[in-house]
Design an enzyme around this catalytic site. Structure first.
Site, PDB file in Angstrom:
ATOM      1  N   HIS A  76       0.848  -1.193   0.000  1.00 38.88           N
ATOM      2  CA  HIS A  76       0.000   0.000   0.000  1.00 38.88           C
ATOM      3  C   HIS A  76       0.882   1.240   0.000  1.00 38.88           C
ATOM      4  O   HIS A  76       2.089   1.168   0.229  1.00 38.88           O
ATOM      5  CB  HIS A  76      -0.907   0.011   1.242  1.00 38.88           C
ATOM      6  CG  HIS A  76      -0.149   0.160   2.526  1.00 38.88           C
ATOM      7  ND1 HIS A  76       0.267  -0.923   3.276  1.00 38.88           N
ATOM      8  CD2 HIS A  76       0.294   1.263   3.185  1.00 38.88           C
ATOM      9  CE1 HIS A  76       0.919  -0.487   4.342  1.00 38.88           C
ATOM     10  NE2 HIS A  76       0.956   0.834   4.301  1.00 38.88           N
ATOM     11  N   SER A  78       0.783   4.893   1.977  1.00 38.77           N
ATOM     12  CA  SER A  78       0.109   5.537   3.107  1.00 38.77           C
ATOM     13  C   SER A  78      -0.301   6.972   2.795  1.00 38.77           C
ATOM     14  O   SER A  78       0.457   7.734   2.170  1.00 38.77           O
ATOM     15  CB  SER A  78       1.026   5.550   4.336  1.00 38.77           C
ATOM     16  OG  SER A  78       1.214   4.244   4.838  1.00 38.77           O
ATOM     17  N   GLN A 120       9.570   5.997  13.073  1.00 39.21           N
ATOM     18  CA  GLN A 120       9.942   7.146  13.892  1.00 39.21           C
ATOM     19  C   GLN A 120      10.794   6.781  15.099  1.00 39.21           C
ATOM     20  O   GLN A 120      11.698   7.525  15.475  1.00 39.21           O
ATOM     21  CB  GLN A 120       8.678   7.889  14.343  1.00 39.21           C
ATOM     22  CG  GLN A 120       8.042   8.705  13.221  1.00 39.21           C
ATOM     23  CD  GLN A 120       6.820   9.461  13.706  1.00 39.21           C
ATOM     24  OE1 GLN A 120       5.889   8.868  14.246  1.00 39.21           O
ATOM     25  NE2 GLN A 120       6.808  10.765  13.518  1.00 39.21           N
ATOM     26  N   TYR A 158       2.952  13.561   7.579  1.00 37.14           N
ATOM     27  CA  TYR A 158       4.252  14.219   7.660  1.00 37.14           C
ATOM     28  C   TYR A 158       4.291  15.462   6.763  1.00 37.14           C
ATOM     29  O   TYR A 158       3.647  15.511   5.722  1.00 37.14           O
ATOM     30  CB  TYR A 158       5.349  13.240   7.255  1.00 37.14           C
ATOM     31  CG  TYR A 158       5.279  11.945   8.024  1.00 37.14           C
ATOM     32  CD1 TYR A 158       5.604  11.892   9.378  1.00 37.14           C
ATOM     33  CD2 TYR A 158       4.858  10.767   7.404  1.00 37.14           C
ATOM     34  CE1 TYR A 158       5.516  10.706  10.093  1.00 37.14           C
ATOM     35  CE2 TYR A 158       4.759   9.577   8.111  1.00 37.14           C
ATOM     36  CZ  TYR A 158       5.089   9.560   9.457  1.00 37.14           C
ATOM     37  OH  TYR A 158       4.986   8.398  10.169  1.00 37.14           O
ATOM     38  N   ASP A 160       6.663  16.874   4.863  1.00 37.88           N
ATOM     39  CA  ASP A 160       7.258  16.713   3.537  1.00 37.88           C
ATOM     40  C   ASP A 160       7.351  15.215   3.251  1.00 37.88           C
ATOM     41  O   ASP A 160       8.431  14.627   3.292  1.00 37.88           O
ATOM     42  CB  ASP A 160       8.639  17.371   3.491  1.00 37.88           C
ATOM     43  CG  ASP A 160       9.238  17.356   2.087  1.00 37.88           C
ATOM     44  OD1 ASP A 160       8.465  17.189   1.121  1.00 37.88           O
ATOM     45  OD2 ASP A 160      10.469  17.493   1.960  1.00 37.88           O
ATOM     46  N   PRO A 161       6.228  14.584   2.925  1.00 33.73           N
ATOM     47  CA  PRO A 161       6.208  13.114   2.868  1.00 33.73           C
ATOM     48  C   PRO A 161       6.995  12.545   1.695  1.00 33.73           C
ATOM     49  O   PRO A 161       7.057  13.135   0.613  1.00 33.73           O
ATOM     50  CB  PRO A 161       4.716  12.789   2.721  1.00 33.73           C
ATOM     51  CG  PRO A 161       4.122  14.011   2.111  1.00 33.73           C
ATOM     52  CD  PRO A 161       4.913  15.161   2.642  1.00 33.73           C
ATOM     53  N   SER A 162       7.602  11.397   1.932  1.00 35.23           N
ATOM     54  CA  SER A 162       8.206  10.588   0.873  1.00 35.23           C
ATOM     55  C   SER A 162       7.235   9.453   0.596  1.00 35.23           C
ATOM     56  O   SER A 162       7.240   8.428   1.280  1.00 35.23           O
ATOM     57  CB  SER A 162       9.561  10.040   1.327  1.00 35.23           C
ATOM     58  OG  SER A 162      10.056   9.098   0.392  1.00 35.23           O
ATOM     59  N   PHE A 163       6.363   9.648  -0.390  1.00 41.32           N
ATOM     60  CA  PHE A 163       5.361   8.629  -0.695  1.00 41.32           C
ATOM     61  C   PHE A 163       6.043   7.382  -1.240  1.00 41.32           C
ATOM     62  O   PHE A 163       6.882   7.471  -2.143  1.00 41.32           O
ATOM     63  CB  PHE A 163       4.365   9.166  -1.722  1.00 41.32           C
ATOM     64  CG  PHE A 163       3.526  10.299  -1.213  1.00 41.32           C
ATOM     65  CD1 PHE A 163       2.548  10.080  -0.254  1.00 41.32           C
ATOM     66  CD2 PHE A 163       3.716  11.594  -1.681  1.00 41.32           C
ATOM     67  CE1 PHE A 163       1.761  11.128   0.228  1.00 41.32           C
ATOM     68  CE2 PHE A 163       2.932  12.640  -1.217  1.00 41.32           C
ATOM     69  CZ  PHE A 163       1.958  12.415  -0.263  1.00 41.32           C
ATOM     70  N   HIS A 164       5.664   6.226  -0.723  1.00 42.11           N
ATOM     71  CA  HIS A 164       6.345   5.003  -1.145  1.00 42.11           C
ATOM     72  C   HIS A 164       5.489   3.777  -0.855  1.00 42.11           C
ATOM     73  O   HIS A 164       4.544   3.828  -0.059  1.00 42.11           O
ATOM     74  CB  HIS A 164       7.696   4.862  -0.436  1.00 42.11           C
ATOM     75  CG  HIS A 164       7.564   4.706   1.054  1.00 42.11           C
ATOM     76  ND1 HIS A 164       7.370   5.765   1.902  1.00 42.11           N
ATOM     77  CD2 HIS A 164       7.582   3.592   1.845  1.00 42.11           C
ATOM     78  CE1 HIS A 164       7.288   5.329   3.147  1.00 42.11           C
ATOM     79  NE2 HIS A 164       7.402   4.008   3.142  1.00 42.11           N
ATOM     80  N   SER A 166       6.105   0.113   0.649  1.00 37.26           N
ATOM     81  CA  SER A 166       7.094  -0.712   1.350  1.00 37.26           C
ATOM     82  C   SER A 166       7.126  -2.116   0.761  1.00 37.26           C
ATOM     83  O   SER A 166       6.080  -2.706   0.470  1.00 37.26           O
ATOM     84  CB  SER A 166       6.775  -0.781   2.845  1.00 37.26           C
ATOM     85  OG  SER A 166       6.970   0.470   3.458  1.00 37.26           O
TER      86      SER A 166
END
Length: 221
Positions: A76, A78, A120, A158, A160-164, A166
């Site tokens: 997915h 997030s 985190q 967040y 400045d998100p790093s969309f990814h 996993s």
């Protein structure tokens, strides 16, 4: 009192155990409490057979650096952190999500950049595929989800998100072993995989919210 029409029993999670040995050594981000429902908003990714072939190549190579690495079983992207809802908040929370997301459209993104992440509190390390195209549309969705979270005084996503997506995880902060040479080898595998351009250009068709053991879907137009 529990609101009428909400599926399930008020406390289906009350028998949850915090014994980390039962789930691969993973540690909860917050303690389980009766009546609290861990809740997460995300875009589900249905893995094709070719994607699983790519995943196997990546995990096999990464395990030469970190043998304890485990492949994810579901995938997915997030749109929220994991937050805690009280049972009686679930129905209005889902209703508000449905209203805010009703006008959102389907879109494509490309997730083809291998990156290493830690959670985190540094108790888990992940290998993920970071989005390289479609960031703006994802930020628009996050803005709508954040609006709902703010209504309930819950933490937003967040800054400045790093969309990814996993791909694999291990216990502890082992990012130092996976970055550098390992990361470059994994990116080379993705870049050289015959189906990559097709597989990693993803059309998102629905948003999903998981709260405790309940799932709610919100189709994109």
């Amino acid at each position: 009192p529990a609101p009428a029409g909400l599926p399930g029993e008020p406390d289906p999670e009350e028998a949850v155990s915090d014994d980390s040995s039962r789930h691969g050594g993973r540690v909860r981000g917050f303690p389980h409490e009766r009546g609290n429902w861990a809740t997460h908003v995300y875009l589900p990714y249905a893995a094709r057979e070719e994607f699983l072939e790519l995943l196997e190549l990546l995990v096999s190579r990464a395990r030469t650096y970190v043998p304890s690495l485990c492949a994810m079983e579901e995938f997915h992207l997030s749109l929220s952190q994991c937050v805690v809802l009280r049972y009686h908040w679930i129905e209005p929370f889902v209703r508000s999500l449905r209203e805010r997301l009703a006008a959102c459209h389907r879109f494509f993104c490309v997730a083809d950049q291998v990156k290493v992440y830690t959670n985190q509190n540094k108790t888990r390390t992940f290998i993920g595929l970071e989005v390289s195209a479609g960031h703006f549309q994802l930020l628009e969705l996050v803005s709508e989800v954040d609006g709902v979270l703010e209504e309930f005084d819950l933490p937003t996503f967040y800054k400045d998100p790093s969309f990814h997506i996993s791909l694999a995880w291990c216990v502890g902060d082992l990012s130092g072993r996976l970055e550098g040479q390992c990361l470059q080898e994994l990116q080379d595998i993705v870049d050289g995989f015959e189906e990559s351009a097709f597989l990693l250009r993803i059309q998102w068709e629905q948003i999903r919210c998981k709260s405790g053991n309940k799932y709610f879907s919100f189709p994109l137009r």
